[in-house]
Scaffold this motif. Structure first.
Motif, PDB file in Angstrom:
ATOM      1  N   LYS B  13       0.848  -1.224  -0.546  1.00 14.69           N
ATOM      2  CA  LYS B  13      -0.004   0.151  -0.280  1.00 14.69           C
ATOM      3  C   LYS B  13       0.542   1.410  -0.292  1.00 14.69           C
ATOM      4  O   LYS B  13       1.686   1.464   0.860  1.00 14.69           O
ATOM      5  N   LEU B  18      -2.575   4.036   3.579  1.00 19.89           N
ATOM      6  CA  LEU B  18      -1.951   4.059   4.418  1.00 19.89           C
ATOM      7  C   LEU B  18      -2.715   4.682   6.035  1.00 19.89           C
ATOM      8  O   LEU B  18      -3.468   4.520   6.860  1.00 19.89           O
ATOM      9  N   ALA B  19      -2.660   6.161   5.386  1.00 15.85           N
ATOM     10  CA  ALA B  19      -3.230   7.314   6.240  1.00 15.85           C
ATOM     11  C   ALA B  19      -4.537   7.089   5.898  1.00 15.85           C
ATOM     12  O   ALA B  19      -4.879   7.475   7.577  1.00 15.85           O
ATOM     13  N   SER B  22      -4.499   3.286   8.437  1.00 19.11           N
ATOM     14  CA  SER B  22      -3.646   3.216   9.856  1.00 19.11           C
ATOM     15  C   SER B  22      -3.119   4.141   9.934  1.00 19.11           C
ATOM     16  O   SER B  22      -1.880   4.168   9.614  1.00 19.11           O
ATOM     17  N   PRO B  23      -3.823   5.490  10.162  1.00 23.01           N
ATOM     18  CA  PRO B  23      -2.831   6.938  11.053  1.00 23.01           C
ATOM     19  C   PRO B  23      -2.196   6.929  12.462  1.00 23.01           C
ATOM     20  O   PRO B  23      -2.814   5.607  12.825  1.00 23.01           O
ATOM     21  N   GLY B  24      -0.821   6.943  12.324  1.00 24.68           N
ATOM     22  CA  GLY B  24      -0.251   6.589  13.705  1.00 24.68           C
ATOM     23  C   GLY B  24       0.347   5.430  13.474  1.00 24.68           C
ATOM     24  O   GLY B  24       0.947   5.053  14.316  1.00 24.68           O
ATOM     25  N   ALA B  25       0.608   4.501  12.496  1.00 23.13           N
ATOM     26  CA  ALA B  25       0.681   2.683  12.096  1.00 23.13           C
ATOM     27  C   ALA B  25       0.131   2.286  12.901  1.00 23.13           C
ATOM     28  O   ALA B  25       0.293   1.476  13.605  1.00 23.13           O
ATOM     29  N   ILE B  26      -1.282   2.550  13.314  1.00 24.98           N
ATOM     30  CA  ILE B  26      -2.487   2.211  14.386  1.00 24.98           C
ATOM     31  C   ILE B  26      -2.958   0.344  13.088  1.00 24.98           C
ATOM     32  O   ILE B  26      -3.164   1.590  11.744  1.00 24.98           O
ATOM     33  N   VAL B  27      -2.783  -0.615  13.533  1.00 22.90           N
ATOM     34  CA  VAL B  27      -2.878  -1.153  12.063  1.00 22.90           C
ATOM     35  C   VAL B  27      -4.214  -2.070  12.695  1.00 22.90           C
ATOM     36  O   VAL B  27      -4.370  -2.429  13.841  1.00 22.90           O
ATOM     37  N   PRO B  28      -5.405  -1.831  12.099  1.00 28.94           N
ATOM     38  CA  PRO B  28      -6.499  -2.596  12.308  1.00 28.94           C
ATOM     39  C   PRO B  28      -6.387  -3.549  11.962  1.00 28.94           C
ATOM     40  O   PRO B  28      -6.285  -4.854  12.040  1.00 28.94           O
ATOM     41  N   GLY B  29      -7.073  -4.651  13.846  1.00 31.26           N
ATOM     42  CA  GLY B  29      -7.113  -5.458  13.354  1.00 31.26           C
ATOM     43  C   GLY B  29      -5.739  -6.570  14.637  1.00 31.26           C
ATOM     44  O   GLY B  29      -5.601  -6.269  14.793  1.00 31.26           O
ATOM     45  N   VAL B  30      -6.541  -7.617  15.218  1.00 29.31           N
ATOM     46  CA  VAL B  30      -5.483  -8.252  15.957  1.00 29.31           C
ATOM     47  C   VAL B  30      -5.515  -9.595  15.834  1.00 29.31           C
ATOM     48  O   VAL B  30      -7.020 -10.099  15.647  1.00 29.31           O
ATOM     49  N   THR B  32      -1.988  -9.254  14.097  1.00 35.73           N
ATOM     50  CA  THR B  32      -0.956  -9.080  12.855  1.00 35.73           C
ATOM     51  C   THR B  32       0.038  -9.791  12.780  1.00 35.73           C
ATOM     52  O   THR B  32       0.681  -9.331  11.476  1.00 35.73           O
ATOM     53  N   TYR B  36       3.093 -10.489   8.956  1.00 37.54           N
ATOM     54  CA  TYR B  36       4.488 -10.723   8.831  1.00 37.54           C
ATOM     55  C   TYR B  36       5.207 -11.965   8.183  1.00 37.54           C
ATOM     56  O   TYR B  36       5.908 -13.111   9.586  1.00 37.54           O
TER      57      TYR B  36
END
Ligand code: SF4
Ligand code: SF4
Lengths: 397, 113
Positions: B13, B18-19, B22-30, B32, B36
């Protein structure tokens, strides 16, 4: 005229900021009083003890932990504030970057005091200038009234931009000096700020999120780019917050800067914080007694750097003295001078700029400092070239 | 032996998208972390010799990445090692040390680029 009721009080800068915090009634305040400690959180803790606020006060074991606790609470959706100065801000340094990158609107009152060594607890801007690239919005105030109002508008700005904000006062000059000021009613302050609307909430169990994950070569740059864009967009939020403040309270604050008798000025001085008051006196004298075309620009918001606004007001000036109360130790003087030079470089008409460093470690800033600065600029105007890009004012040779 | 899944650069992306999500590198969902593929950090890989393996599962006990793949019978009584998940195996070599020396069903081999 103020639209809302105001009450006249006599408060020091620290008291005024603590009083603003009481009126804001933040959900969480986490703090630690490292030396040199400001009284702000100490005074605020009294409001907590007296039950005048609903704040969860977290007394931690260091400023590093204070900012860490602020980050956690803010990520959980709380309205969070803290206060620090000097070495304390330096100890927070690592977490400052995390707060801004996580887009957390923490508002922090900072009393500008120098960094060691040698040990000294008095005013200069080396502490917050050291955090200038940490992604925080920085507001420098001129007097106690403005420090009070800026604390309130700072929270609004932070929560609109989803970025953290530092509101600063000059150590002792404002922090410990009593001034009379107009304060608003608690209720009005709370109504003006309303509820924080967080971007995300780590405690929302229905919408689980991962905060602060590992982010390597493939995505770090994209995330950082998004954060950088937030600083670009912050400008609009800063204007909006200040406009709403003016509409609500009927009191207008200068936003990024306050130009003073600058319209036809050939000579101008740029300065931050309380020294601007002294500078304005000198400008008045030079204009009214000597008929010199001199003006002053007080830069109020240093981050984001208002380069477009500065281009508009400084482009026509012929000789520009930028006074920094901090030195970058880069052989070119202070950070404000360097950035202003960058901002004006591309203009076809632009002033000759010289950097002045003054008032380090709380050295008094008398009117003579400003006269000396103007004299040096006249000497430059007469065709002389200084050996160095920076001149030190008020230091014994 | 399955090769690690490739991540194509231009399928990742861009910052604008991404902004939004996932603002502030907050990744939706767990969680994650399964997304990786830490396998691409590996410089050496453990190679498993199925014929020598006694399915003692010591490698599984010690693998810090949960990269030893198992097959569990329906009644849950028979558990067999069936290979290594190279998507996540970081190549630390712990499993090779854990495998009983007399069995020696695991060996490190250089990762081919
Ligand atoms: S090398 Fe390390 S990570 Fe890979 S399977 Fe063996 S123990 Fe697990
Ligand atoms: S430790 Fe060796 S023998 Fe035991 S299951 Fe793993 S590979 Fe097989």
């Amino acid at each position: 005229m103020a639209k809302r009721k105001t009450t006249r009080m006599a408060l020091t800068g620290n008291e005024a900021m603590a009083f603003a915090m009481k009126q804001i009634n933040p959900d969480v305040v986490a703090a630690y009083p490292i030396t040199p400690a400001t009284q702000i959180v100490e005074l605020f803790s009294k409001y907590v003890a007296d039950g005048e606020v609903d704040t969860e006060f977290v007394p931690v074991e260091s400023e590093h932990s204070a900012m860490s606790a602020c980050v956690g609470a803010s990520a959980a959706g709380a309205r969070v504030m803290t206060g620090t100065a000097s070495q304390g801000l330096a100890l927070m340094h690592e977490i400052l970057y995390i707060a801004s990158a996580l887009r957390l609107p923490i508002t922090m009152c900072v009393v500008n005091r120098t960094l060691s060594a040698p040990i000294n607890i008095h005013c200069d801007h080396s502490d917050t200038m050291g955090s200038r690239d940490a992604g925080w919005i920085q507001i420098y105030t001129e007097n106690v009234q403005e420090a009070y109002a800026s604390t309130i508008v700072g929270v609004k700005t932070a929560e609109k931009a989803n970025l953290p904000v530092m509101v600063t006062t000059d150590g002792f000059v404002l922090s410990h000096s009593m001034e009379s000021l107009d304060v608003f009613d608690d209720q009005d302050v709370r109504e003006f700020l309303g509820q924080r609307k967080p971007l995300y909430n780590v405690l929302d169990v229905d919408n689980p999120i991962t905060v602060g994950p590992l982010d390597l070569q493939d995505y770090f740059f994209e995330h950082k780019r998004g954060q950088i864009e937030a600083i670009f967009e912050a400008k609009k939020h800063i204007y909006d917050a200040h406009r709403e403040f003016a509409e609500f309270f009927g009191i207008e604050l200068p936003v990024f800067m306050e130009p003073y008798r600058l319209d036809d000025a050939e000579y101008a001085i740029v300065v931050l914080g309380s020294s601007a008051g002294t500078g304005k006196e000198v400008i008045d004298n030079l204009r009214d007694e000597k008929g010199m075309k001199v003006g002053l620009l007080r830069l109020r918001i240093f981050r984001p750097f208002p380069y477009e606004e500065l281009q508009q007001v400084l482009g026509k000036v012929k000789y520009l003295a930028v006074m920094d109360r901090a030195d970058s130790l880069n052989t070119m003087g202070g950070p404000v001078a360097t950035e202003i030079a960058r901002a004006l470089y591309h203009l076809s008409e632009r002033p000759i700029i010289h950097s002045f460093v003054y008032g380090l470690g709380g050295r008094d800033v008398p009117p003579e400092n400003f006269y000396e600065v103007i004299e040096k600029m006249q000497w430059i105007a007469a065709g002389n070239t200084p050996d160095r890009m920076v001149t030190y004012v008020g230091v014994r040779e | 032996m399955p090769a690690p899944k490739e991540r194509k650069w231009d399928e990742l992306k861009g910052w604008k998208e991404l902004a939004e999500i996932s603002p502030g590198a907050i990744v939706p969902g767990v969680p994650t972390s399964p997304e990786y593929l830490t396998g691409d950090w590996r410089v050496e890989r453990p190679v498993w010799d199925e014929d020598k393996c006694t399915h003692c599962l010591l490698c599984w006990v010690f693998c810090p990445e949960d990269a030893i793949m198992l097959n569990i019978s329906e009644d849950g009584k028979v558990v067999k090692m069936i290979g290594i998940d190279y998507d996540y195996c970081k190549g630390c070599g712990i499993c090779v040390r854990a495998c009983p020396p007399k069995i020696h069903a695991l060996e490190m081999a250089p990762e081919e680029v």
